[in-house]
Design a protein around this motif. Structure first.
Motif, short mmCIF file in Angstrom:
data_model
loop_
_atom_site.label_atom_id
_atom_site.label_comp_id
_atom_site.label_asym_id
_atom_site.label_seq_id
_atom_site.Cartn_x
_atom_site.Cartn_y
_atom_site.Cartn_z
N TYR A 198 0.91 -1.29 -0.06
CA TYR A 198 -0.02 0.08 0.00
C TYR A 198 0.82 1.29 -0.09
O TYR A 198 0.30 2.33 -0.50
N GLY A 199 2.00 1.22 0.38
CA GLY A 199 2.99 2.51 0.30
C GLY A 199 2.48 3.33 1.56
O GLY A 199 2.86 4.67 1.29
N LEU A 200 2.00 2.70 2.64
CA LEU A 200 1.64 3.65 3.79
C LEU A 200 2.10 3.22 4.99
O LEU A 200 2.70 2.13 5.19
N ASP A 201 2.39 4.24 5.84
CA ASP A 201 2.72 4.12 7.44
C ASP A 201 1.86 3.95 8.29
O ASP A 201 0.99 5.07 8.36
N PRO A 202 1.36 2.60 8.69
CA PRO A 202 0.16 2.68 9.64
C PRO A 202 0.31 3.67 10.86
O PRO A 202 -0.83 4.03 11.39
N ASP A 203 1.46 4.03 11.08
CA ASP A 203 1.40 5.19 12.22
C ASP A 203 0.92 6.38 11.84
O ASP A 203 0.58 7.33 12.73
N TRP A 204 0.68 6.59 10.57
CA TRP A 204 0.28 7.90 9.99
C TRP A 204 -1.34 7.90 9.92
O TRP A 204 -1.63 8.87 9.31
N MET A 205 -1.82 6.77 10.15
CA MET A 205 -3.27 6.72 10.01
C MET A 205 -3.94 7.24 11.29
O MET A 205 -4.05 6.96 12.41
#
Length: 448
Positions: free
Chosen positions: A74-81
């Motif tokens: 996904y190219g996401l950082d879960p901590d930025w959710m």
């Protein structure tokens, strides 16, 4: 009567109309709609694959241990959710959504997923609409999608405002797929009308990407907000082309031949001028990006190209009889093909070896081209006598700057429109005329 006279005139006319409609549909391909549009650039298409992956992240229960991630992740950082809500949290008033702060791209993203075939409340939102039921912001919109958009915005505007104030240089992006695309498109308009609740964020920092959107707003609104709303359609996708009420489509599944006959006669006998002048007819919103990867009478997929425009007439008006009409609506395919198209754009850019300074100039020229194309679309809408376009034209570019939390009044819009006209008139006079020694205005002499 016709049988008694041995001349089945009515039956022959009906059959000829059906044959004509079927022939036109069989030879009609999605490439015809955008064949005269310009090609999109990598700078403007860059957010699309990334936002598709953020939308896909809505389907994961735990982003730290993803199950359905696409190739490359996904190219996401879960901590930025910041926020992630499912159907239980929304209570059936909207599809699941998330709020993600993308520090890499300086973006605050609110992404809404599409229709869940197993959830009854999603159908209720999509089918909550009758022709001309809801008028909003000078045009007609989809009633159920508008209520969902207002609920999501009212629920999360506090979180969005806090994130925007903490990151004053970030953009606010609304993204959605299918049902969610219609919600975010109308939410963008609602947010522009209530920018005070978002800390008076500038209009240019708000944008929307509606992926495979339903028809959710009238033509004057679709063109008016084309500077902030972008729609992405993959080849033969059926939903942006579904012209009739979705409620009628679902009801008629038990009598599909009846639906086919009605569509045949209506599509054959309705003039385009009449279609454009129907103020209640809904359209896909904003600027359109059409991903084309198949060609007529060719087998297989070709390297995808992306065409873009702000069309007024010929705006995904016809259904395409294709075996890919439903497959092209899937977010996983759209993400895959948009990434392929973007990679090809980058490869072409590298072959040209454009220096960094020229890239900055290209971004500025691209913004000017979009602005010119946007104004041309507005003028085209007026020339075609689109309902409500004449009354609103002249305030499209500037009335939004005066939008407040309570919306802009007609008096405010008129003053902005008058100021713009006065400025253009003064500029024209300065270019064309000069003052002689007697104080009279004379035409400027041409410079050799």
């Amino acid at each position: 009567m016709s049988i008694a006279c041995c001349i089945p005139v009515v039956e022959c006319v009906y059959c000829l109309a059906c044959v004509r409609w079927a022939w036109r549909r069989c030879i009609y391909t999605a490439g015809y709609e955008s064949e005269n549009w310009g090609l999109a650039t990598s700078e403007e298409f860059d957010p699309v694959p990334r936002l598709c992956r953020i939308i896909l992240a809505n389907y994961e229960d735990d982003l730290h241990n993803p199950i359905w991630e696409p190739p490359g992740g996904y190219g996401l950082d879960p901590d930025w959710m910041m926020v992630k809500k499912n159907h239980e949290h929304t209570g059936g008033r909207s599809s699941p959504y998330l709020i993600y702060i993308d520090h890499k791209n300086a973006d605050v993203v609110l992404a809404i997923r599409g229709l869940n075939l197993a959830i009854e409340s999603d159908y209720a939102v999509l089918l909550d609409n009758k022709l001309g039921q809801t008028k909003f912001c000078g045009g007609y919109v989809h009633n159920g999608l508008l209520k969902a958009a207002q609920w999501v915005f009212d629920t999360e505007c506090g979180v969005l405002r806090e994130l925007i104030e903490k990151n004053p240089n970030y953009r606010l992006t609304f993204a959605g797929h299918s049902l969610g695309a219609g919600i975010v498109a109308l939410m963008t308009i609602y947010a522009l009308q209530n920018r005070g609740r978002l800390g008076n964020i500038e209009r240019k920092r708000i944008r929307c990407f509606a992926v495979a959107p339903p028809r959710c707003m009238s033509l004057n609104l679709a063109v008016r907000y084309a500077d902030v709303i972008n729609s992405v359609v993959l080849q033969d996708d059926f939903l942006p082309r579904t012209t009739m009420a979705l409620e009628d489509v679902f009801k008629s599944l038990i009598c599909f031949p009846c639906l086919l006959c009605i569509m045949c006669l209506k599509d054959t006998c309705t003039l385009e001028e009449k279609v454009l002048k129907d103020p209640r007819r809904l359209y896909a919103p904003g600027r359109l990006y059409h991903i084309v990867e198949r060609r007529p009478l060719r087998i297989g997929r070709f390297p995808p190209i992306v065409r873009t425009a702000v069309p007024v007439d010929g705006r995904f008006e016809h259904m395409v009889l294709s075996c890919n009409a439903t497959a092209d609506h899937a977010i996983i395919w759209i993400e895959r093909e948009s990434q392929r198209a973007f990679d090809l754009m980058l490869a072409n850019d590298r072959m040209m070896e454009i220096p960094g300074e020229q890239r900055m100039e290209r971004k500025e020229s691209l913004a000017r081209e979009h602005s010119e194309e946007y104004e041309a679309a507005l003028q085209r809408a007026v020339a075609l006598d689109i309902p409500h376009a004449q009354a609103s034209y002249g305030t499209f570019l500037d009335a939004e700057e005066g939008e407040t939390s309570g919306g802009s009044s007609s008096a405010t819009s008129s003053s902005w429109s008058f100021g713009k006209m006065r400025e253009r008139l003064d500029s024209f006079v300065d270019r064309m005329f000069d003052v002689d020694e007697f104080g009279h205005m004379v035409f400027k002499k041409s410079v050799p």
